[in-house]
Design an enzyme around this catalytic site. Structure first.
Site, PDB file in Angstrom:
ATOM      1  N   ASP A   1      -2.848  19.933 -32.719  1.00  0.00           N
ATOM      2  CA  ASP A   1      -1.967  19.775 -33.876  1.00  0.00           C
ATOM      3  C   ASP A   1      -2.763  18.903 -34.843  1.00  0.00           C
ATOM      4  OD1 ASP A   1       0.335  17.325 -34.672  1.00  0.00           O
ATOM      5  OD2 ASP A   1       0.418  19.326 -35.514  1.00  0.00           O
TER       6      ASP A   1
ATOM      7  N   CYS B   1       3.454   1.609   2.706  1.00  0.00           N
ATOM      8  CA  CYS B   1       4.714   0.877   2.499  1.00  0.00           C
ATOM      9  C   CYS B   1       5.716   1.788   1.786  1.00  0.00           C
ATOM     10  CB  CYS B   1       4.503  -0.373   1.641  1.00  0.00           C
ATOM     11  SG  CYS B   1       3.311  -1.538   2.294  1.00  0.00           S
TER      12      CYS B   1
ATOM     13  N   CYS C   1       0.839  -1.198   0.000  1.00  0.00           N
ATOM     14  CA  CYS C   1       0.000   0.000   0.000  1.00  0.00           C
ATOM     15  C   CYS C   1       0.870   1.242   0.000  1.00  0.00           C
ATOM     16  CB  CYS C   1      -0.926   0.004   1.218  1.00  0.00           C
ATOM     17  SG  CYS C   1      -0.025   0.134   2.778  1.00  0.00           S
TER      18      CYS C   1
END
Length: 566
Positions: free
Chosen positions: A428, A17, A14
């Protein structure tokens, strides 16, 4: 001068950690700064002086985790061998093994938890034998499938921190050990199914999470896949095919039509048109002659040429693109730093709330001990901060990865977060709003020279050419179902145009420079030509029998989905 290095870390469950490892690394005297990303499972360490792998390995090990040795990648030591994708292949193998392990642990947990659930639901007055069987099955889930949570909680305790493992270990242990006591010591209700199912569902979450993280790395694998695997190098006067990793700066490399350019370099012999859409997004290939630069992983379209390698491995344009994507996936957005801070105080707060909940329900409200214990367990397990710690880094990985797959490079997590507040978007056109394939959009004939079959004549000549613009003209003629006429004396002038004889007429097709060189005036249609070019169209001027016959303009077609997208 400080140096950066990346380490892949195994065993994180998690965000807490990641924070534990980050704190431990930042306390090390050799480390200038450390950033640990739970979602990518990587630690990016900046050193004060020289790189010290031993110190990093020790700090990570003391935190209860492990550095995957083959996976570290250094900014200052990365050789061009890294671009072969070997390191990434190793990552994929490790990730695959982790996903398989999580799946197997979930299946085992489910196989053992289901009989416990059935026994608990079916048998109202449970026999001692049934309780014993449940305690054995639940014990395997608790201490084998759930061993990781005890290990994580122990290392958290050693590092004076609490994490998700602490919550799961406390919550499930409360349910399991209470049930154990009511089986063997005093008569009472058992909750073996609670502890077994909770661990099984948390492991299911871990399996699904591992799959998401595994998929997120696909973008970088695809980028690495763009690179050529081999190069045709001139060694001792002979052409030799060598793996890309063996190419050296200064090597002379031959590239034939249709092949990928292996590395970055400068043209020394020959000429061609090169599809550089991978880098520029522009669909129309760029003409290359001696002295011009070529970029690795772009595609040679027409002629053969020789170039001198100037940049290899980590120095190539493609490597820099991959590095930008990797750094973006490993970077932390401001909101993630906030989530990390919250999760660091979250777990101790949840434990405190769970204890207060138990005290109020048992001592103040006066409910039975079993009910108070269940509320205590519920608070601990439901409050696991998995989503809090995983959501943001996973969003960054998936966002930057999806972007890279679609040709959008996102520089960092900060940029991605800022993008959420964007109110103006500038597109673009090429390959974004347009198809990326030029098509004939206009054919204008000169008043002085009117030819019904101008498209047929031009297409017949262009049919002999390998140029991508020629392909567009030929495609148009085929669409109109025109027959190609016999062509003689075909010739091409690089960067200018083509010439040929069709049915006894000399035909020139090319740009303004080509016409000037052949002393042909195009003054009468000059204004129209300028208008076409201002619209971003590519113009092919046509000369038949030394007279300006007109022009053809080509443009990128707008995608059908562009209006909806805009």
């Amino acid at each position: 001068m400080s140096k950066k290095q990346e380490y892949n870390i195994k065993g994180m469950h998690c965000a807490s950690c990641a924070l534990t490892i980050e704190k431990k690394l930042n306390k090390s005297s050799v480390v200038k700064s450390a950033n640990v990303n739970y979602a990518t499972e990587k630690a990016t360490v900046e050193f004060e002086g020289g790189v010290d792998d031993m110190a990093i390995n020790k700090a990570v090990k003391d935190s209860g985790y492990e550095v995957i040795q083959d996976m570290k990648k250094s900014e200052h030591t990365t050789s061009h061998h890294d671009m072969s994708g070997g390191g990434h292949d190793h990552t994929a193998i490790v990730k695959k093994a982790e996903i398989k392990k999580e799946r197997n642990q979930f299946i085992l947990g489910l196989i053992l938890a289901l009989p416990i659930l059935i026994l608990g639901m079916v048998m109202k007055n449970m026999s001692f034998e049934s309780k014993v069987l449940q305690s054995i099955l639940a014990g395997i889930v608790q201490f084998y499938v759930g061993f990781r949570f005890y290990r994580g909680a122990w290392y958290g305790l050693k590092n004076k921190t609490a994490n998700m493992d602490t919550l799961v270990a406390l919550g499930t242990s409360a349910a399991y050990f209470y049930s154990l006591a009511t089986t063997y010591l005093v008569e009472g209700e058992v909750f073996f199914e609670t502890s077994a199912l909770l661990i099984t569902f948390v492991v299911l979450g871990k399996w699904l999470e591992a799959r998401v993280k595994g998929r997120a790395g696909e973008a970088i694998k695809k980028l690495i896949g763009l690179q050529a695997k081999t190069a045709r190098v001139i060694r001792n006067g002979e052409e030799v095919d060598v793996p890309i990793e063996e190419v050296k700066v200064g090597d002379f490399i031959i590239v034939r039509p249709g092949e990928k350019i292996p590395v970055d370099g400068v043209l020394t012999d020959g000429h061609s048109s090169v599809d550089e859409s991978m880098i520029s997004g522009e669909s129309i290939p760029v003409e290359k002659t001696v002295g011009e630069k070529v970029v690795g992983a772009t595609i040679n379209k027409t002629g053969s040429f020789t170039f001198k390698a100037t940049k290899i491995g980590k120095d190539t344009v493609l490597s820099h693109v991959i590095k930008v994507v990797e750094e973006a996936q490993g970077s932390k957005a401001p909101i993630q730093r906030f989530a990390d801070k919250v999760s660091s105080v979250f777990v101790p707060s949840v434990v405190a709330i769970a204890v207060v909940t138990f005290v109020i329900w048992y001592f103040v409200v006066g409910v039975p001990f079993v009910t108070a214990l269940m509320t205590f367990t519920a608070v601990l397990v439901i409050a696991c901060p998995c989503a809090l710690g995983l959501a943001t880094p996973t969003a960054i990985i998936v966002g930057t990865g999806k972007g890279a797959e679609n040709g959008i490079l996102i520089k960092s997590g900060v940029a991605l977060e800022i993008a959420g507040g964007v109110d103006t978007v500038v597109f673009d056109k090429t390959g974004t709003l347009t198809e990326g394939k030029p098509e004939v959009v206009n054919l204008v004939e000169s008043k002085k020279y009117k030819v019904e079959s101008m498209l047929q004549i031009v297409a017949s000549v262009e049919n002999k050419s390998e140029h991508p613009l020629a392909e567009s003209v030929v495609r148009k003629a085929k669409k109109e179902k025109l027959e190609f006429l016999p062509v003689e004396n075909f010739g091409a002038v690089v960067g200018r145009g083509v010439s040929a004889v069709v049915e006894g007429k000399k035909v020139l097709i090319g740009n303004g420079e080509f016409l000037k060189e052949n002393n042909i005036s195009f003054a009468e249609l000059k204004d129209q030509l300028i208008t076409e070019e201002e619209q971003g169209r590519t113009v092919l001027m046509i000369v038949i029998d030394n007279k300006f016959a007109g022009f053809m303009s080509l443009a990128d077609k707008v995608k059908e989905t562009s209006r909806q997208a805009v």
